[in-house]
Motif scaffolding. Structure first.
Motif, PDB file in Angstrom:
ATOM      1  N   UNK A   1      -5.675   3.063  -2.240  1.00 42.85           N
ATOM      2  CA  UNK A   1      -4.715   1.932  -1.442  1.00 42.85           C
ATOM      3  C   UNK A   1      -3.368   2.395  -1.473  1.00 42.85           C
ATOM      4  N   UNK A   2      -2.999   2.942  -2.955  1.00 41.55           N
ATOM      5  CA  UNK A   2      -1.611   3.312  -3.086  1.00 41.55           C
ATOM      6  C   UNK A   2      -1.481   4.640  -2.463  1.00 41.55           C
ATOM      7  N   UNK A   3      -2.261   5.643  -2.367  1.00 43.01           N
ATOM      8  CA  UNK A   3      -1.988   6.791  -1.539  1.00 43.01           C
ATOM      9  C   UNK A   3      -1.919   6.728  -0.155  1.00 43.01           C
ATOM     10  N   UNK A   4      -2.332   5.620   0.316  1.00 43.30           N
ATOM     11  CA  UNK A   4      -2.649   5.395   1.808  1.00 43.30           C
ATOM     12  C   UNK A   4      -1.375   4.217   2.284  1.00 43.30           C
ATOM     13  N   UNK A   5      -0.632   3.771   1.016  1.00 46.81           N
ATOM     14  CA  UNK A   5       0.308   2.799   1.234  1.00 46.81           C
ATOM     15  C   UNK A   5      -0.041   1.659   1.990  1.00 46.81           C
ATOM     16  N   UNK A   6      -1.259   1.127   1.541  1.00 45.35           N
ATOM     17  CA  UNK A   6      -1.666  -0.232   2.068  1.00 45.35           C
ATOM     18  C   UNK A   6      -2.134  -1.047   1.102  1.00 45.35           C
ATOM     19  N   UNK A   7      -2.638  -2.303   1.008  1.00 45.29           N
ATOM     20  CA  UNK A   7      -3.015  -3.122  -0.018  1.00 45.29           C
ATOM     21  C   UNK A   7      -4.525  -3.153   0.015  1.00 45.29           C
ATOM     22  N   UNK A   8      -4.994  -3.363  -1.384  1.00 44.76           N
ATOM     23  CA  UNK A   8      -6.439  -3.199  -1.627  1.00 44.76           C
ATOM     24  C   UNK A   8      -6.901  -4.278  -0.241  1.00 44.76           C
ATOM     25  N   UNK A   9      -6.616  -5.382  -0.166  1.00 48.59           N
ATOM     26  CA  UNK A   9      -7.026  -6.347   0.503  1.00 48.59           C
ATOM     27  C   UNK A   9      -7.029  -6.002   2.103  1.00 48.59           C
ATOM     28  N   UNK A  10      -6.200  -5.182   2.461  1.00 46.63           N
ATOM     29  CA  UNK A  10      -6.306  -4.527   3.669  1.00 46.63           C
ATOM     30  C   UNK A  10      -7.381  -3.606   3.853  1.00 46.63           C
ATOM     31  N   UNK A  11      -7.863  -2.759   2.906  1.00 48.55           N
ATOM     32  CA  UNK A  11      -8.759  -1.911   2.751  1.00 48.55           C
ATOM     33  C   UNK A  11     -10.117  -2.643   2.663  1.00 48.55           C
ATOM     34  N   UNK A  12     -10.214  -3.900   1.968  1.00 53.58           N
ATOM     35  CA  UNK A  12     -11.488  -4.508   1.841  1.00 53.58           C
ATOM     36  C   UNK A  12     -11.659  -5.337   3.298  1.00 53.58           C
ATOM     37  N   UNK A  13     -10.739  -5.425   4.161  1.00 51.39           N
ATOM     38  CA  UNK A  13     -10.850  -6.152   5.407  1.00 51.39           C
ATOM     39  C   UNK A  13     -10.730  -7.730   5.124  1.00 51.39           C
ATOM     40  N   UNK A  14      -9.992  -8.126   4.059  1.00 55.27           N
ATOM     41  CA  UNK A  14      -9.741  -9.604   4.036  1.00 55.27           C
ATOM     42  C   UNK A  14      -8.264  -9.833   4.405  1.00 55.27           C
ATOM     43  N   UNK A  15      -7.586  -8.821   4.627  1.00 58.74           N
ATOM     44  CA  UNK A  15      -6.248  -8.915   5.202  1.00 58.74           C
ATOM     45  C   UNK A  15      -5.739  -8.187   6.578  1.00 58.74           C
ATOM     46  N   UNK A  16      -5.477  -8.255   7.518  1.00 57.34           N
ATOM     47  CA  UNK A  16      -5.283  -7.318   8.823  1.00 57.34           C
ATOM     48  C   UNK A  16      -3.935  -6.912   8.760  1.00 57.34           C
ATOM     49  N   UNK A  17      -2.903  -7.083   7.868  1.00 55.76           N
ATOM     50  CA  UNK A  17      -1.778  -6.441   7.604  1.00 55.76           C
ATOM     51  C   UNK A  17      -2.048  -5.426   6.759  1.00 55.76           C
ATOM     52  N   UNK A  18      -1.905  -4.118   7.228  1.00 58.68           N
ATOM     53  CA  UNK A  18      -1.930  -3.064   6.244  1.00 58.68           C
ATOM     54  C   UNK A  18      -0.735  -2.785   5.199  1.00 58.68           C
ATOM     55  N   UNK A  19       0.386  -3.445   5.277  1.00 60.12           N
ATOM     56  CA  UNK A  19       1.340  -3.139   4.234  1.00 60.12           C
ATOM     57  C   UNK A  19       0.879  -3.587   2.782  1.00 60.12           C
TER      58      UNK A  19
END
Length: 112
Positions: free
Chosen positions: A49-67
């Motif tokens: 997530x850190x490398x991609x610049x997004x939150x872990x929640x976004x990667x897990x699909x629990x948050x639709x906001x990638x930031x």
């Protein structure tokens, strides 16, 4: 969409292969591919997530906001990392990276 699919999609948008992404995150080259069948370890998912610049929640699909968080970004470092400075799906040339940094610095200095 699974965690693996979300990571794969983001990596493609950034022009980075999954092996390169894993390497940048300090993981084994095939680690992310293993997430097709099993749940990723939280620390490894956080590194991706850190490398991609997004939150872990976004990667897990629990948050639709990638930031991720509102942490400051070192633009010099971000623009120097291969595959992290893209426009329209293509990497920026060194000339464009330098021009972008110059414009951002000029904008920052004009507001002080």
């Amino acid at each position: 969409m699974t965690t693996f699919e979300r990571i794969d999609e983001l990596a493609k948008k950034r022009g980075v292969g999954l092996r390169a992404l894993a390497s940048k995150a300090g993981l084994g080259e095939t680690t992310i591919y293993g997430w097709k069948k099993r749940t990723p370890d939280s620390s490894k998912l956080e590194a991706v997530a850190k490398v991609l610049g997004v939150s872990v929640d976004y990667l897990l699909g629990t948050d639709d906001k990638p930031s991720a968080t509102n942490e400051p970004v070192d633009l010099d470092k971000a623009l120097s990392e291969e595959g992290m400075a893209m426009f329209d799906g293509k990497p920026l040339s060194e000339e464009y990276k330098k021009a972008l940094l110059a414009m951002l610095r000029a904008n920052k200095n004009s507001g002080e």
